[in-house]
Design a protein around this motif. Structure first.
Motif, PDB file in Angstrom:
ATOM      1  N   GLY A  80      37.836 -35.830  -0.015  1.00  0.00           N
ATOM      2  CA  GLY A  80      38.695 -36.585  -0.911  1.00  0.00           C
ATOM      3  C   GLY A  80      38.600 -36.187  -2.364  1.00  0.00           C
ATOM      4  N   ILE A  81      37.835 -35.119  -2.676  1.00  0.00           N
ATOM      5  CA  ILE A  81      37.784 -34.635  -4.053  1.00  0.00           C
ATOM      6  C   ILE A  81      38.020 -33.129  -4.059  1.00  0.00           C
ATOM      7  N   LEU A  82      38.438 -32.622  -5.220  1.00  0.00           N
ATOM      8  CA  LEU A  82      38.481 -31.190  -5.461  1.00  0.00           C
ATOM      9  C   LEU A  82      37.089 -30.745  -5.907  1.00  0.00           C
ATOM     10  N   TYR A  83      36.885 -29.443  -6.006  1.00  0.00           N
ATOM     11  CA  TYR A  83      35.582 -28.903  -6.425  1.00  0.00           C
ATOM     12  C   TYR A  83      34.457 -29.433  -5.534  1.00  0.00           C
ATOM     13  N   GLU A  84      34.683 -29.330  -4.235  1.00  0.00           N
ATOM     14  CA  GLU A  84      33.725 -29.847  -3.270  1.00  0.00           C
ATOM     15  C   GLU A  84      32.605 -28.853  -2.962  1.00  0.00           C
TER      16      GLU A  84
ATOM     17  N   VAL B 245      38.573 -34.820 -13.502  1.00  0.00           N
ATOM     18  CA  VAL B 245      37.874 -35.968 -12.930  1.00  0.00           C
ATOM     19  C   VAL B 245      36.987 -35.529 -11.762  1.00  0.00           C
ATOM     20  N   ASP B 246      37.548 -34.709 -10.874  1.00  0.00           N
ATOM     21  CA  ASP B 246      36.792 -34.325  -9.687  1.00  0.00           C
ATOM     22  C   ASP B 246      35.688 -33.333 -10.012  1.00  0.00           C
ATOM     23  N   ARG B 247      35.883 -32.511 -11.031  1.00  0.00           N
ATOM     24  CA  ARG B 247      34.805 -31.589 -11.405  1.00  0.00           C
ATOM     25  C   ARG B 247      33.623 -32.356 -11.998  1.00  0.00           C
ATOM     26  N   VAL B 248      33.911 -33.355 -12.814  1.00  0.00           N
ATOM     27  CA  VAL B 248      32.826 -34.210 -13.316  1.00  0.00           C
ATOM     28  C   VAL B 248      32.152 -34.914 -12.148  1.00  0.00           C
ATOM     29  N   ARG B 249      32.946 -35.425 -11.215  1.00  0.00           N
ATOM     30  CA  ARG B 249      32.364 -36.111 -10.056  1.00  0.00           C
ATOM     31  C   ARG B 249      31.492 -35.162  -9.244  1.00  0.00           C
ATOM     32  N   SER B 250      31.904 -33.904  -9.133  1.00  0.00           N
ATOM     33  CA  SER B 250      31.112 -32.913  -8.426  1.00  0.00           C
ATOM     34  C   SER B 250      29.737 -32.753  -9.072  1.00  0.00           C
TER      35      SER B 250
END
Length: 343
Positions: free
Chosen positions: A180-184, A230-235
């Motif tokens: 569900g996120i990019l940069y997984e 957003v997803d890169r920070v989440r990664s």
């Protein structure tokens, strides 16, 4: 008898590139493999192409699922591997490999006994192949049976597809790709470097990473997409959460090293694109990067260079207009210096 190598290839709306990818796998000089292709709910003719390969070559087989994203497709492929295979690798379906890639990496692992091998990459364009800047530092030279403690630049080796894992190591690590996120890639690749006893680092390019030039940009090419930020920070947060959850004292050292890399290398990648984004992108940058900075500890920026300290101070203060003015000036100066060097 199980093949020695299992490959997982997620497939999603890549009919333009898929044949080239699968041809490069079929042409590997190391032929003892299975290739599990996962149709992640494609809406183009990619699944038909994949099915044709499965019908023509018994080493290829196709699994289908509704669209869940790249991380979920990799996990599905992993769950459908033949039991007992010795090695595991992932391939993105718009990329290609040189013919010797798996023979080199598996031959190296057979000799060294390391937990996995990671190799250099080239960017693939219609005009040819060029070095991958993202892989330049960790893969400058071949180093066998090494570790991120001995080669700190390996913390930047975040991609999933330039590696061959000893499958017993991958399975025991218990790390699947976030869904569900990019940069997984990073929440799996970076912890693996910390968990491994030994890693083989190969300077020779073993992967061709495509730059899409037809308007259908890849995730990494969408520089001012707020979701990407957003997803890169989440990664990065997922890597930190994994490190924080490890009780062994050595992982506190790994966390400090990872945090410094975030401050010096990963977060500054956003700096160059913020001036090109709109107001929404600025707000997303300020909110999510500030959250990460607070988690790391703003005091960790004290020993950085003056330029980074200023940009982090402006970010935390929500002084985005001043931040953008500083960044535009920095970009202008940098381009001028590059022009002088070229001259």
């Amino acid at each position: 008898m199980a093949p020695r190598l299992s490959l997982v290839v997620p497939v999603y709306n890549v009919e333009r590139y898929l044949r080239e990818c699968l041809d490069s796998i079929a042409a590997q000089t190391f032929g003892d493999f299975e290739c599990v292709m996962v149709d992640d709910g494609s809406t183009d003719d990619g699944p038909a192409i994949a099915q044709a390969y499965a019908e023509q070559d018994q080493r290829f087989r196709l699994i289908r699922q509704e669209n869940k994203g790249l991380g979920a497709a990799r996990n599905t492929g992993w769950r459908h591997l033949t039991p007992g295979t010795e090695y595991l690798a992932f391939v993105d379906s718009d990329d290609t490999l040189p013919p010797h890639a798996y023979q080199l990496m598996i031959g190296t692992l057979d000799d060294t006994g390391s937990d996995f091998a990671a190799g250099n990459a080239l960017r693939l364009r219609t005009t040819g192949l060029t070095p991958s800047h993202a892989h330049r530092r960790p893969f400058r030279e071949t180093r066998l049976r090494t570790h991120v403690r001995e080669l700190p630049a390996l913390v930047t080796d975040r991609t999933a597809w330039n590696k061959v894992y000893r499958r017993s190591f991958f399975d025991a690590a218990g790390l699947l790709y976030p869904e569900g996120i990019l940069y997984e890639d990073a929440p799996v690749s970076v912890p693996h470097h910390f968990l491994a006893e030994r890693v083989d680092v190969l300077a020779e390019p073993i992967y061709h990473w495509r730059v899409r030039e037809d308007g259908n940009l890849s995730i990494t090419q969408k520089k001012t997409d707020p979701r990407g930020l957003v997803d890169r920070v989440r990664s990065m947060e997922l890597v930190r959460e994994w490190l924080l959850a490890r009780p062994e004292p050595v992982f506190a050292e790994h966390l400090r090293a990872y945090d410094r890399n975030c401050l010096v290398e990963e977060i500054p990648m956003f700096f160059w694109t913020v001036p090109d984004g709109d107001r929404n992108y600025w707000e997303v940058y300020q909110r999510h990067v500030s959250r990460l900075l607070h988690a790391i500890g703003p005091e960790r920026a004290a020993d950085l260079n003056a330029q980074l300290r200023l940009k982090y101070r402006l970010t935390l203060a929500d002084a985005m207009h001043r931040f953008i003015a500083v960044q535009r000036l920095h970009r202008t100066v940098r381009r001028a210096r590059q022009t002088v060097r070229r001259g």
